[in-house]
Design an enzyme around this catalytic site. Sequence first.
Site, PDB file in Angstrom:
ATOM      1  N   GLU A  88      45.445  88.157  17.707  1.00 42.07           N
ATOM      2  CA  GLU A  88      46.514  88.039  16.523  1.00 42.07           C
ATOM      3  C   GLU A  88      46.491  89.446  15.822  1.00 42.07           C
ATOM      4  OE1 GLU A  88      46.027  84.049  14.779  1.00 42.07           O
ATOM      5  OE2 GLU A  88      46.221  83.159  16.826  1.00 42.07           O
ATOM      6  N   ARG A 122      42.414  77.859  18.608  1.00 41.74           N
ATOM      7  CA  ARG A 122      42.299  79.136  18.176  1.00 41.74           C
ATOM      8  C   ARG A 122      42.661  79.811  19.492  1.00 41.74           C
ATOM      9  NH1 ARG A 122      42.384  78.564  13.684  1.00 41.74           N
ATOM     10  NH2 ARG A 122      40.731  79.090  11.944  1.00 41.74           N
ATOM     11  N   HIS A 156      51.088  81.478  14.601  1.00 40.07           N
ATOM     12  CA  HIS A 156      49.924  80.793  13.805  1.00 40.07           C
ATOM     13  C   HIS A 156      50.378  80.302  12.572  1.00 40.07           C
ATOM     14  CE1 HIS A 156      45.107  80.879  13.403  1.00 40.07           C
ATOM     15  NE2 HIS A 156      45.829  79.837  12.599  1.00 40.07           N
TER      16      HIS A 156
END
Length: 490
Positions: A438, A409, A456
């Site tokens: 993000e 993450r 991602h």
Amino acid sequence: MGSIGVLLVANVIPYLEQELDKRYKLFRAWDYPNVAQLPSQHVTAIRAVVGNASAGADAALIEALPKLEIVSSFSVGVDKVDVEKCREKGIRVTYTPEVLTDEVADLAIGLMLAVLRRICESDRFVRSGQWKRGDYKLTTKGTSSVRIPNQSLLGSVALHCDSVEFLTQPNPNFAGEMESIGVLLVARVLPYLDQELDKRYKLFRAWEYPNREQLLSQHAAAIRAVVASSSAGADAALIEALPKLEIVSSFSVGVDKIDKEKCREKGIPVTYTPDVLTDEVADLTIGLILALLRRICECDRFVRSGQWKRGNYKLTTKFSGKTVGIIGLGRIGEAIAKRAEGFKCPISYYSRTEKRDSKYKYYPSVVELASNSDILVVACALTEETHHIINREVINALGPKGYLINIGRGKHVDETELVSALVEGRLGGAGLDVFENEPSVPEELFGLENVVLLPHVGSATVETRTAMADLVLGNLEAHFLGKPLLTPLI
Ligand SMILES: O=CC(=O)O
């Protein structure tokens, strides 16, 4: 040896050229209009030719050098050397096998992953700011089979990686009853999951409401399940606001966006999607490492922009044999370690506690792991303890020759520190699939060569996201049929 003439027919690395120059009387072919015009005293001095994969020794050159004894190629391929002619004239031919085997094999794997997982295209997608306008499309799996636990429990769910069969029919035992069950989808996910939820349940899509209050004021009492994802979960306020909530099912393996304590307290089960995405994320991690060390995306840009015509791309860094440190030796960490072992990398790891049955070296501190690793991979879950586990001290311990890979993450890394270390050259490079905010990515990274930036996409292939969607559907169905959950976390 200074009197022995050596003819260098191709541009090789400066090191080889210098060393030849130190030892021999070196003639560089490009200093002459053509080899036929070498002064005759040079022609008779030349006892060796050094070439490479693009220029060697053809029959005419061999015939033109009466004192030639050896052709030594700075390559494993000798298609540019007239080997037959050499044999006929008793001239020795050498080449460079073995020393480059790992390197070429590494690159072949890097290329495979880059093509299947669209690594260069994804990197361009992030650098050009397109991520802010929507997710990157799904790609194709690198590993060939998907296994899920308790597959039989899935009933009508079909999971075949080679030919992905989409689940189109709800379980007949359940159809009818389900349509009245309210399910809240908190983020846009795979259209397939959205459609299948819509077929089975009364689906509420959070983004179709101006705000959470309006959604809750109209439908709170109807919602019995929340479907979460890695970008949006279920916080305490949402859980408290849904009096009929029975289950939270996440379309992700990371559940940092779900208030698990609150779910536990209220007896609400939480399911997630482990296992089905392990290979995918581990494959992508290897792809990121290879793309970063071998500069695959930068090389791709170099070829596409036509720069190759003006000279070769600079040398890069070897992956095989580098020490790999993994933070978090769970399912994904283990799968990365196994793959890295195939590259002859010594593996070590950090986790809260040492794993008694692990063969890898354990470091009780992340700084110690970083100091002893060439490549540091973040593969742990995001918790309060692992927030900013990569800080200035860890980055400095990894150092200017070290590489950071983050497939966990964004919040595992203090991004401000990372950006300044990359810009100042205190860190060798970074391969990042995740970011702190993000889809916002620090723009200072966009112009750097020593980073690979992905939007991602660790699990983002058609095969794996479909398997994850089927697990979400299977877990909900199991719950509402009163059967054991397929992949319960709580
Ligand atoms: O980030 C992806 C996941 O948690 O599944």
